[in-house]
Design a protein around this motif. Structure first.
Motif, PDB file in Angstrom:
ATOM      1  N   LEU A  77       0.818  -1.207   0.000  1.00 17.74           N
ATOM      2  CA  LEU A  77       0.000   0.000   0.000  1.00 17.74           C
ATOM      3  C   LEU A  77       0.853   1.259   0.000  1.00 17.74           C
ATOM      4  O   LEU A  77       1.823   1.358   0.753  1.00 17.74           O
ATOM      5  N   PHE A  78       0.469   2.227  -0.816  1.00 23.33           N
ATOM      6  CA  PHE A  78       1.093   3.549  -0.807  1.00 23.33           C
ATOM      7  C   PHE A  78       0.207   4.427   0.068  1.00 23.33           C
ATOM      8  O   PHE A  78      -0.945   4.700  -0.265  1.00 23.33           O
ATOM      9  N   ILE A  79       0.718   4.851   1.226  1.00 22.00           N
ATOM     10  CA  ILE A  79      -0.062   5.558   2.246  1.00 22.00           C
ATOM     11  C   ILE A  79       0.632   6.875   2.606  1.00 22.00           C
ATOM     12  O   ILE A  79       1.270   6.985   3.657  1.00 22.00           O
ATOM     13  N   PRO A  80       0.536   7.905   1.755  1.00 23.01           N
ATOM     14  CA  PRO A  80       1.221   9.159   2.061  1.00 23.01           C
ATOM     15  C   PRO A  80       0.441  10.109   2.972  1.00 23.01           C
ATOM     16  O   PRO A  80       1.039  10.951   3.633  1.00 23.01           O
ATOM     17  N   THR A  81      -0.880   9.984   3.010  1.00 23.56           N
ATOM     18  CA  THR A  81      -1.680  10.983   3.724  1.00 23.56           C
ATOM     19  C   THR A  81      -2.144  10.497   5.093  1.00 23.56           C
ATOM     20  O   THR A  81      -2.277   9.299   5.335  1.00 23.56           O
ATOM     21  N   ILE A  82      -2.432  11.457   5.935  1.00 21.93           N
ATOM     22  CA  ILE A  82      -2.949  11.136   7.262  1.00 21.93           C
ATOM     23  C   ILE A  82      -4.346  10.513   7.157  1.00 21.93           C
ATOM     24  O   ILE A  82      -4.687   9.612   7.921  1.00 21.93           O
ATOM     25  N   ASP A  83      -5.124  10.955   6.174  1.00 20.88           N
ATOM     26  CA  ASP A  83      -6.452  10.367   5.973  1.00 20.88           C
ATOM     27  C   ASP A  83      -6.357   8.896   5.582  1.00 20.88           C
ATOM     28  O   ASP A  83      -7.173   8.081   6.017  1.00 20.88           O
ATOM     29  N   ALA A  84      -5.369   8.535   4.769  1.00 21.03           N
ATOM     30  CA  ALA A  84      -5.188   7.133   4.389  1.00 21.03           C
ATOM     31  C   ALA A  84      -4.787   6.289   5.599  1.00 21.03           C
ATOM     32  O   ALA A  84      -5.227   5.151   5.731  1.00 21.03           O
ATOM     33  N   VAL A  85      -3.969   6.850   6.484  1.00 20.39           N
ATOM     34  CA  VAL A  85      -3.607   6.133   7.710  1.00 20.39           C
ATOM     35  C   VAL A  85      -4.874   5.842   8.514  1.00 20.39           C
ATOM     36  O   VAL A  85      -5.070   4.726   9.005  1.00 20.39           O
ATOM     37  N   LYS A  86      -5.741   6.840   8.608  1.00 20.72           N
ATOM     38  CA  LYS A  86      -6.981   6.671   9.373  1.00 20.72           C
ATOM     39  C   LYS A  86      -7.968   5.746   8.659  1.00 20.72           C
ATOM     40  O   LYS A  86      -8.489   4.795   9.253  1.00 20.72           O
ATOM     41  N   ASP A  87      -8.242   6.028   7.390  1.00 20.40           N
ATOM     42  CA  ASP A  87      -9.334   5.362   6.678  1.00 20.40           C
ATOM     43  C   ASP A  87      -8.964   3.994   6.105  1.00 20.40           C
ATOM     44  O   ASP A  87      -9.782   3.076   6.120  1.00 20.40           O
ATOM     45  N   ILE A  88      -7.760   3.852   5.596  1.00 18.81           N
ATOM     46  CA  ILE A  88      -7.366   2.587   4.971  1.00 18.81           C
ATOM     47  C   ILE A  88      -6.729   1.648   5.991  1.00 18.81           C
ATOM     48  O   ILE A  88      -7.049   0.462   6.028  1.00 18.81           O
ATOM     49  N   LEU A  89      -5.851   2.195   6.825  1.00 17.54           N
ATOM     50  CA  LEU A  89      -5.196   1.357   7.834  1.00 17.54           C
ATOM     51  C   LEU A  89      -6.004   1.232   9.122  1.00 17.54           C
ATOM     52  O   LEU A  89      -5.633   0.491  10.021  1.00 17.54           O
ATOM     53  N   ASN A  90      -7.096   1.978   9.212  1.00 17.32           N
ATOM     54  CA  ASN A  90      -7.991   1.936  10.382  1.00 17.32           C
ATOM     55  C   ASN A  90      -7.303   2.326  11.681  1.00 17.32           C
ATOM     56  O   ASN A  90      -7.530   1.716  12.730  1.00 17.32           O
ATOM     57  N   VAL A  91      -6.437   3.333  11.606  1.00 15.74           N
ATOM     58  CA  VAL A  91      -5.771   3.855  12.799  1.00 15.74           C
ATOM     59  C   VAL A  91      -6.604   5.032  13.295  1.00 15.74           C
ATOM     60  O   VAL A  91      -6.691   6.062  12.621  1.00 15.74           O
ATOM     61  N   GLU A  92      -7.217   4.874  14.455  1.00 20.87           N
ATOM     62  CA  GLU A  92      -8.130   5.903  14.967  1.00 20.87           C
ATOM     63  C   GLU A  92      -7.432   7.199  15.332  1.00 20.87           C
ATOM     64  O   GLU A  92      -7.920   8.276  15.011  1.00 20.87           O
ATOM     65  N   ASN A  93      -6.324   7.107  16.036  1.00 25.68           N
ATOM     66  CA  ASN A  93      -5.628   8.305  16.506  1.00 25.68           C
ATOM     67  C   ASN A  93      -4.143   8.266  16.164  1.00 25.68           C
ATOM     68  O   ASN A  93      -3.309   8.101  17.054  1.00 25.68           O
ATOM     69  N   PRO A  94      -3.791   8.452  14.889  1.00 19.64           N
ATOM     70  CA  PRO A  94      -2.356   8.468  14.562  1.00 19.64           C
ATOM     71  C   PRO A  94      -1.695   9.713  15.147  1.00 19.64           C
ATOM     72  O   PRO A  94      -2.386  10.692  15.471  1.00 19.64           O
ATOM     73  N   PRO A  95      -0.392   9.695  15.296  1.00 21.57           N
ATOM     74  CA  PRO A  95       0.284  10.899  15.796  1.00 21.57           C
ATOM     75  C   PRO A  95      -0.036  12.095  14.897  1.00 21.57           C
ATOM     76  O   PRO A  95      -0.091  11.963  13.674  1.00 21.57           O
ATOM     77  N   LYS A  96      -0.253  13.233  15.527  1.00 20.84           N
ATOM     78  CA  LYS A  96      -0.563  14.446  14.764  1.00 20.84           C
ATOM     79  C   LYS A  96       0.690  14.884  14.012  1.00 20.84           C
ATOM     80  O   LYS A  96       1.750  15.061  14.610  1.00 20.84           O
ATOM     81  N   PRO A  97       0.600  15.052  12.687  1.00 24.82           N
ATOM     82  CA  PRO A  97       1.770  15.495  11.925  1.00 24.82           C
ATOM     83  C   PRO A  97       2.221  16.894  12.337  1.00 24.82           C
ATOM     84  O   PRO A  97       1.409  17.720  12.775  1.00 24.82           O
ATOM     85  N   ASP A  98       3.502  17.162  12.161  1.00 24.86           N
ATOM     86  CA  ASP A  98       4.029  18.500  12.404  1.00 24.86           C
ATOM     87  C   ASP A  98       3.521  19.474  11.343  1.00 24.86           C
ATOM     88  O   ASP A  98       3.310  20.653  11.612  1.00 24.86           O
ATOM     89  N   TYR A  99       3.353  18.957  10.132  1.00 22.69           N
ATOM     90  CA  TYR A  99       2.844  19.737   8.997  1.00 22.69           C
ATOM     91  C   TYR A  99       2.003  18.833   8.123  1.00 22.69           C
ATOM     92  O   TYR A  99       2.162  17.612   8.141  1.00 22.69           O
ATOM     93  N   LEU A 100       1.141  19.447   7.337  1.00 23.43           N
ATOM     94  CA  LEU A 100       0.409  18.738   6.293  1.00 23.43           C
ATOM     95  C   LEU A 100       0.675  19.458   4.978  1.00 23.43           C
ATOM     96  O   LEU A 100       0.594  20.683   4.898  1.00 23.43           O
ATOM     97  N   ILE A 101       0.986  18.692   3.936  1.00 23.57           N
ATOM     98  CA  ILE A 101       1.150  19.227   2.587  1.00 23.57           C
ATOM     99  C   ILE A 101       0.155  18.480   1.710  1.00 23.57           C
ATOM    100  O   ILE A 101       0.358  17.306   1.391  1.00 23.57           O
ATOM    101  N   LYS A 102      -0.960  19.141   1.385  1.00 29.95           N
ATOM    102  CA  LYS A 102      -2.027  18.502   0.596  1.00 29.95           C
ATOM    103  C   LYS A 102      -2.465  17.187   1.238  1.00 29.95           C
ATOM    104  O   LYS A 102      -2.706  16.193   0.567  1.00 29.95           O
TER     105      LYS A 102
END
Length: 186
Positions: free
Chosen positions: A55-80
């Motif tokens: 799986l290619f998982i670059p976004t925080i939404d993919a970590v949540k929605d595809i990997l089913n991680v409810e509370n991943p660490p908050k990124p320092d920055y978001l780029i798109k």
């Protein structure tokens, strides 16, 4: 049969593709770009390898929605939507990604990779070990330096493949000798 699954960010799913080519014994244009002499690592029968998913998982939404991680660490920055952590955050996120893909697929070996600011991080989880490492190349995703980002990605792909081949061939002494390796025996 040993099943492997990956949740990759900065390595763009290439680790999974490489391992699939090895497992299928593909050669030529469809074969492995990075693994040229797997026999140099030992006598593991790579026909006993199966890639469940890559799986290619670059976004925080993919970590949540595809990997089913409810509370991943908050990124320092978001780029798109792309998660950008510092090196410490990358280590935490790569572990979470590897654990999540292992839980989703019930694989034997799970790989998580992510890189924002720093060397990037790679975590490999088996039933016996949790191995976390970083690449040999520093880069900053925010700077958008394509060549530097490419070099970091290449370093991550090569280092991960080396560790996987060493795991499959049970050469933990060599893994321990690599730079920037953290091994937790479960």
């Amino acid at each position: 049969m040993i099943k492997i699954a990956t949740a990759e960010c900065f390595t763009h799913g290439k680790i999974g593709l490489e391992l699939h080519a090895l497992a299928q014994n593909y050669d030529g244009n469809f074969g492995s770009e990075y693994i040229k002499k797997p026999e140099e690592y030992g006598n593991f029968d790579y026909n006993q390898l199966s890639i469940t998913c890559s799986l290619f998982i670059p976004t925080i939404d993919a970590v949540k929605d595809i990997l089913n991680v409810e509370n991943p660490p908050k990124p320092d920055y978001l780029i798109k939507g792309i998660k950008v952590y510092d090196e410490s955050g990358d280590k935490k996120a790569s572990k979470i990604m590897a654990k999540a893909v292992m839980n989703l697929t019930n694989c034997d070996i799970a790989i998580g990779t992510t890189a924002g600011i720093g060397h990037g991080a790679i975590t490999i989880i088996t039933n016996e070990y949790e191995i976390t490492t970083i690449t040999d190349v520093y880069s900053d995703l925010r700077a958008n330096n394509s060549e530097e980002l490419f070099q970091r990605s290449q370093s991550g792909i090569k280092k991960t493949l080396e560790i996987i081949l060493l795991i499959l061939n049970k050469n933990f002494e060599k893994i321990n000798s690599l730079k920037n390796i953290e091994i937790i025996k479960k």
